[in-house]
Design a protein around this motif. Structure first.
Motif, PDB file in Angstrom:
ATOM      1  N   ALA A  32       0.830  -1.210   0.000  1.00 14.20           N
ATOM      2  CA  ALA A  32       0.000   0.000   0.000  1.00 14.20           C
ATOM      3  C   ALA A  32       0.861   1.257   0.000  1.00 14.20           C
ATOM      4  O   ALA A  32       0.525   2.248  -0.666  1.00 14.20           O
ATOM      5  CB  ALA A  32      -0.923  -0.012   1.218  1.00 14.20           C
ATOM      6  N   LYS A  36       0.438   4.110  -2.742  1.00 12.83           N
ATOM      7  CA  LYS A  36      -0.227   5.353  -2.360  1.00 12.83           C
ATOM      8  C   LYS A  36       0.665   6.350  -1.626  1.00 12.83           C
ATOM      9  O   LYS A  36       0.308   7.524  -1.509  1.00 12.83           O
ATOM     10  CB  LYS A  36      -1.429   5.041  -1.461  1.00 12.83           C
ATOM     11  CG  LYS A  36      -2.503   4.202  -2.133  1.00 12.83           C
ATOM     12  CD  LYS A  36      -3.719   4.049  -1.222  1.00 12.83           C
ATOM     13  CE  LYS A  36      -4.405   5.368  -0.953  1.00 12.83           C
ATOM     14  NZ  LYS A  36      -5.648   5.205  -0.178  1.00 12.83           N
ATOM     15  N   VAL A  41      -1.816   5.958   3.262  1.00 11.94           N
ATOM     16  CA  VAL A  41      -2.252   4.584   3.526  1.00 11.94           C
ATOM     17  C   VAL A  41      -3.288   4.557   4.649  1.00 11.94           C
ATOM     18  O   VAL A  41      -3.154   5.263   5.656  1.00 11.94           O
ATOM     19  CB  VAL A  41      -1.043   3.709   3.911  1.00 11.94           C
ATOM     20  CG1 VAL A  41      -1.494   2.353   4.459  1.00 11.94           C
ATOM     21  CG2 VAL A  41      -0.154   3.496   2.711  1.00 11.94           C
ATOM     22  N   ASP A  45      -7.005   0.114   3.268  1.00 12.56           N
ATOM     23  CA  ASP A  45      -6.104  -0.283   2.179  1.00 12.56           C
ATOM     24  C   ASP A  45      -5.368  -1.562   2.536  1.00 12.56           C
ATOM     25  O   ASP A  45      -5.219  -2.469   1.705  1.00 12.56           O
ATOM     26  CB  ASP A  45      -5.067   0.820   1.916  1.00 12.56           C
ATOM     27  CG  ASP A  45      -5.676   2.095   1.374  1.00 12.56           C
ATOM     28  OD1 ASP A  45      -6.662   2.011   0.625  1.00 12.56           O
ATOM     29  OD2 ASP A  45      -5.149   3.177   1.704  1.00 12.56           O
TER      30      ASP A  45
END
Length: 219
Positions: A32, A36, A41, A45
């Protein structure tokens, strides 16, 4: 068999299951972060990435901050364990030990895009997070101490006239710079090219110990 014996027999399996689940969640966290960025995060997620419920994430880590700290702790322990194990298995001469430290920095299990993205995410937060900073410094200080000791040994053998602490810091900074370019996905820089660059620097700084390509010279 008694009920206490039954509990004893099942306890190792329960612990292993918990450890496996934590590792699964930490791996989902790293994925994650790569996708991202650290600050964006969420626990959702991580849960989605691991194929688990958010309740499972909360059960094991209670909060996003505890999960992120666990991920950084695992990265730090893996990094430390990697170079220490390789150095312990290396030949005793200073040149071989120095070459081993460079290779350890770019080991396949350490130097992956996912882990590099996580490292730089944590580095970026370390200025305002003492807990992150302490872990990052502990990682850096141990590796730098090993580098400095070996630099002093190489200088003692051939009298290069270097400052071991400054030289160790320069090598470390080169490693970090190569990590950064690898993380950013520079098409011209592969992990193999990063290794070649690191070894070539050894030939420049310690030319009586290493060839221009970083091979250890016979003594």
């Amino acid at each position: 068999m008694s009920s206490s014996a039954n509990r004893s027999a099942t306890q190792p399996r329960t612990r292993a299951s918990k450890e496996t689940r934590r590792e699964q969640l930490i791996e989902a966290t790293l994925r994650a972060i790569e996708r991202k960025g650290l600050t964006a995060v969420t626990l959702a997620d991580v849960a989605d990435g691991a194929g688990l419920s958010r309740g499972i994430v909360n059960f094991h880590f209670e909060s996003k901050e505890k999960l992120l700290f666990a991920a950084l702790s695992q990265l730090s322990e893996e990094y430390d364990r990697n170079w220490r194990a390789r150095l312990a298995a290396a030949p005793a001469d200073a040149a071989s030990r120095m070459r081993t430290l460079i290779l350890a920095e770019f080991a396949e299990e350490i130097c992956t895009p996912r882990k590099l993205a996580a490292w730089f995410g944590f580095f970026g937060e370390a200025a305002s997070r003492p807990d992150y900073r302490d872990l990052c410094w502990a990682r850096d200080d141990a590796y730098l101490d090993a580098l400095e000791e070996i630099c002093a040994g190489l200088d003692g053998e051939e009298g290069y006239g270097i400052d071991p602490a400054n030289t160790a810091m320069a090598i470390y900074a080169m490693n970090e710079g190569l990590w950064l370019r690898l993380m950013l996905g520079n098409a011209e820089l592969t992990r193999e090219r990063a290794i070649e660059t690191g070894l070539a620097m050894l030939g420049t700084v310690f030319p009586r110990h290493f060839s221009p390509a970083g091979a250890v010279l016979p003594r």
